[in-house]
Design an enzyme around this catalytic site. Structure first.
Site, PDB file in Angstrom:
ATOM      1  N   ARG A  52      -4.539   5.158  -0.623  1.00 11.19           N
ATOM      2  CA  ARG A  52      -4.524   5.543   0.706  1.00 11.19           C
ATOM      3  C   ARG A  52      -4.607   4.058   1.553  1.00 11.19           C
ATOM      4  NH1 ARG A  52      -9.727   9.096   1.484  1.00 11.19           N
ATOM      5  NH2 ARG A  52     -10.459   7.823   1.595  1.00 11.19           N
ATOM      6  N   TYR A 100      -9.894   1.816   7.335  1.00 15.80           N
ATOM      7  CA  TYR A 100     -10.536   1.026   6.471  1.00 15.80           C
ATOM      8  C   TYR A 100     -10.589   1.755   5.183  1.00 15.80           C
ATOM      9  CZ  TYR A 100     -13.702   5.118   7.580  1.00 15.80           C
ATOM     10  OH  TYR A 100     -14.555   5.971   7.596  1.00 15.80           O
ATOM     11  N   HIS A 146      -2.964  -3.643  25.075  1.00 17.64           N
ATOM     12  CA  HIS A 146      -2.305  -3.114  24.034  1.00 17.64           C
ATOM     13  C   HIS A 146      -1.455  -3.155  22.786  1.00 17.64           C
ATOM     14  CE1 HIS A 146      -4.863  -1.277  26.820  1.00 17.64           C
ATOM     15  NE2 HIS A 146      -5.500   0.101  26.824  1.00 17.64           N
ATOM     16  N   LYS A 179      -6.972   6.624   8.033  1.00 17.66           N
ATOM     17  CA  LYS A 179      -8.828   6.891   7.802  1.00 17.66           C
ATOM     18  C   LYS A 179      -8.659   5.366   9.184  1.00 17.66           C
ATOM     19  CE  LYS A 179     -11.841   6.600   4.735  1.00 17.66           C
ATOM     20  NZ  LYS A 179     -13.378   7.383   4.776  1.00 17.66           N
ATOM     21  N   ARG A 232      -6.299  -9.918  24.392  1.00 11.03           N
ATOM     22  CA  ARG A 232      -6.453  -8.058  24.634  1.00 11.03           C
ATOM     23  C   ARG A 232      -5.053  -7.415  25.574  1.00 11.03           C
ATOM     24  NH1 ARG A 232      -7.771  -3.940  27.715  1.00 11.03           N
ATOM     25  NH2 ARG A 232      -8.700  -2.073  26.811  1.00 11.03           N
TER      26      ARG A 232
HETATM   27  N1  PDD Z   1     -15.503   9.443   5.079  1.00 14.80           N
HETATM   28  N2  PDD Z   1     -12.370  13.553   6.212  1.00 14.80           N
HETATM   29  C1  PDD Z   1     -12.929  12.685   6.132  1.00 14.80           C
HETATM   30  C2  PDD Z   1     -13.297  12.705   8.088  1.00 14.80           C
HETATM   31  C3  PDD Z   1     -14.133  12.137   6.297  1.00 14.80           C
HETATM   32  O1  PDD Z   1     -14.665  10.196   6.819  1.00 14.80           O
HETATM   33  C4  PDD Z   1     -14.059  11.200   4.825  1.00 14.80           C
HETATM   34  C5  PDD Z   1     -14.942   9.790   3.791  1.00 14.80           C
HETATM   35  C6  PDD Z   1     -13.487  12.414   4.479  1.00 14.80           C
HETATM   36  C7  PDD Z   1     -13.778  12.245   2.590  1.00 14.80           C
HETATM   37  O2  PDD Z   1     -12.911  11.157   2.213  1.00 14.80           O
HETATM   38  P1  PDD Z   1     -13.173  11.012   0.762  1.00 14.80           P
HETATM   39  O3  PDD Z   1     -13.386  11.300  -0.278  1.00 14.80           O
HETATM   40  O4  PDD Z   1     -12.256   9.784   0.881  1.00 14.80           O
HETATM   41  O5  PDD Z   1     -14.238   9.823   0.823  1.00 14.80           O
HETATM   42  C8  PDD Z   1     -12.966  13.582   4.109  1.00 14.80           C
HETATM   43  C9  PDD Z   1     -16.068   7.909   4.233  1.00 14.80           C
HETATM   44  C10 PDD Z   1     -17.202   8.317   2.903  1.00 14.80           C
HETATM   45  C11 PDD Z   1     -16.949   7.497   5.551  1.00 14.80           C
HETATM   46  O6  PDD Z   1     -16.163   7.392   6.788  1.00 14.80           O
HETATM   47  O7  PDD Z   1     -17.446   6.370   5.375  1.00 14.80           O
END
Ligand code: PDD
Length: 282
Positions: free
Chosen positions: A51, A32, A101, A146, A99
């Site tokens: 990213r 995400y 894995h 992410k 489902r």
């Molecule tokens: N979170 N580290 C973690 C674990 C995060 O979840 C986030 C951002 C950041 C900062 O990343 P950025 O500057 O790209 O937003 C660092 C977003 C905001 C969220 O989970 O909604």
């Protein structure tokens, strides 16, 4: 009525549905991004989608969209929902399949969903600062992706909430990694210290903006992990993320940082950040 994006379609919110056997739902098998909207414009959207594509590659998800395709889709969503200030959440899962894995064979179509939110910037907290607590980092070893798997982050944030703090600063054996949803910084003698970008933290886009400001304004920026003790004795502590921007931390585990006064490096970065909002939005 607000719309939600499902693959390439804008759907009324109440009609937006995903499959019960979507792998995002069953396994957290997806990725995400969260992108900020200021004055109807998307902030650092290209960096966010770069990213996202990296995260997709890292988990072997074949995303058929280019950065420009994605920007077009989310711009249309933001315009339809008439968002002036707020954000866009966008996620992509590996798709719906029985489902199992292992990845589905043959592969199924990834499922992209996105929604918007309208809200004002947190001016009061940015001015006054907020408090944080420290907690052990129990997450996996690919925090650079992410990923939708956020249970460790959720538990950390809930711990902070329980102790009336805004953020949980995570550490591995006493070495600070990052917040539950933010990057973490300590300032000592004018130098900013933060964890290097490796597998233990997310390479934040706001962190990158901070690096740009530091280059512009000759502020020493050291990618060097610090201990919880160092953090607590720092001159300034702040966190950064798309939603909280550059947020001063004035208390850690109930202990005051700089007598709860927001420091001058933090202020300088906040000021520099305003310029980037203007120059990096489209
Ligand atoms: N979170 N580290 C973690 C674990 C995060 O979840 C986030 C951002 C950041 C900062 O990343 P950025 O500057 O790209 O937003 C660092 C977003 C905001 C969220 O989970 O909604």
């Amino acid at each position: 009525m607000r719309k939600v994006l499902i693959n390439e379609r804008l759907v009324e919110e109440q009609d937006a549905e995903v499959a019960y056997n979507d792998r995002g739902y069953n396994f957290g098998d997806g990725i995400y991004e969260y992108i900020r909207i200021y004055d109807g414009q998307l902030f650092t959207v290209r960096e966010h989608f770069e990213r996202l594509l990296r995260s997709a590659t890292e988990i072997g998800l074949d995303l058929k969209y280019s950065i420009d395709d994605l920007i077009k889709l989310v711009k249309e969503l933001a315009a339809t929902n008439q968002v002036t200030n707020g954000g866009i959440y966008l996620q992509v899962t590996r798709g719906a399949a029985p489902r199992d894995h292992a990845f589905p064979t043959p592969p199924v179509e990834p499922v992209l969903t996105a929604f918007t939110r309208s809200y004002d910037r947190p001016f009061k907290s940015l001015q006054e600062g907020v408090s944080a607590v420290t907690t052990e980092d129990i997450r996996w070893l690919r925090c650079d992706i992410k990923s939708l798997n956020l249970l460790g982050n959720v538990l950390a944030k809930e711990y902070a909430t329980k102790y009336n703090a805004s953020e949980a600063i995570q550490h591995r054996d006493g070495t600070v990694t990052e917040g539950s949803s933010s990057n973490v910084y300590a300032v000592k003698d004018g130098t900013i210290y933060t964890h290097p970008t490796n597998n233990l933290i997310l390479n934040g886009i706001t962190r990158r903006v901070i690096q740009w400001i530091c280059e512009d304004e000759n502020i020493p920026f050291k990618e060097e992990a610090v201990s919880v003790d160092f953090l607590k004795q720092a001159d300034e502590v702040f966190i950064s993320s798309t939603s909280v921007e550059i947020m001063p931390i004035i208390k850690v585990d109930g202990e005051a940082i700089n007598e709860e006064i927001v420091g001058k490096v933090t202020r300088q970065l906040q000021k520099g950040f305003e310029k980037y909002i203007n120059s990096h939005s489209e």
